[in-house]
Design a protein around this motif. Structure first.
Motif, short mmCIF file in Angstrom:
data_model
loop_
_atom_site.label_atom_id
_atom_site.label_comp_id
_atom_site.label_asym_id
_atom_site.label_seq_id
_atom_site.Cartn_x
_atom_site.Cartn_y
_atom_site.Cartn_z
N PHE A 6 26.30 34.29 61.77
CA PHE A 6 25.70 35.51 62.32
C PHE A 6 24.60 36.03 61.41
O PHE A 6 23.55 36.49 61.87
N ARG A 7 24.80 35.95 60.10
CA ARG A 7 23.79 36.43 59.16
C ARG A 7 22.54 35.57 59.20
O ARG A 7 21.43 36.08 59.05
N THR A 8 22.71 34.29 59.40
CA THR A 8 21.54 33.41 59.57
C THR A 8 20.76 33.84 60.81
O THR A 8 19.53 33.91 60.79
N ALA A 9 21.48 34.12 61.88
CA ALA A 9 20.84 34.57 63.12
C ALA A 9 20.16 35.93 62.92
O ALA A 9 19.05 36.16 63.41
N LEU A 10 20.80 36.82 62.19
CA LEU A 10 20.21 38.13 61.90
C LEU A 10 18.94 37.98 61.07
O LEU A 10 17.93 38.65 61.32
N SER A 11 18.98 37.09 60.10
CA SER A 11 17.81 36.84 59.26
C SER A 11 16.66 36.32 60.11
O SER A 11 15.51 36.78 59.95
N ALA A 12 16.95 35.39 61.00
CA ALA A 12 15.91 34.87 61.89
C ALA A 12 15.33 36.00 62.75
O ALA A 12 14.11 36.10 62.90
N ARG A 13 16.20 36.82 63.27
CA ARG A 13 15.73 37.93 64.12
C ARG A 13 14.84 38.87 63.32
O ARG A 13 13.80 39.32 63.81
N LEU A 14 15.21 39.18 62.08
CA LEU A 14 14.38 40.05 61.24
C LEU A 14 13.00 39.45 60.99
O LEU A 14 12.02 40.16 60.85
N ASP A 15 12.96 38.11 60.94
CA ASP A 15 11.69 37.42 60.71
C ASP A 15 10.90 37.20 62.00
O ASP A 15 9.84 36.58 61.98
#
Length: 83
Positions: A6-15
């Motif tokens: 989920f944090r990888t997905a959140l990081s992608a979304r932030l980028d």
């Protein structure tokens, strides 16, 4: 699914990148998971620093400090459901 995914997905979304997960699923997890909610808040606070460092190319030391601030080095201390 583990919090790291989920944090990888959140990081992608932030980028501004595709998260790889349905947005509804990601938002529901963040709403339920204190660890991911805290991680997201910290990542959002650090975002300006990350952008500034990325312009110059971050050093390995800078990257290690960033990961430490995000709590990645303490992942083993968390219960499995929060990793």
């Amino acid at each position: 699914m583990r919090c790291a995914q989920f944090r990888t997905a959140l990081s992608a979304r932030l980028d501004g990148e595709p998260s790889g997960l349905p947005e509804v699923r990601l938002d529901k997890h963040v709403a339920r998971c204190t660890g991911c909610r805290d991680w997201l808040a910290q990542a959002e606070r650090l975002r300006p620093q990350v952008r500034a460092a990325a312009a110059d190319g971050p050093s390995p030391e800078w990257s290690a400090r960033l990961l430490a601030r995000l709590g990645e080095d303490r992942a083993e201390e968390r219960p499995p459901e929060q990793r």
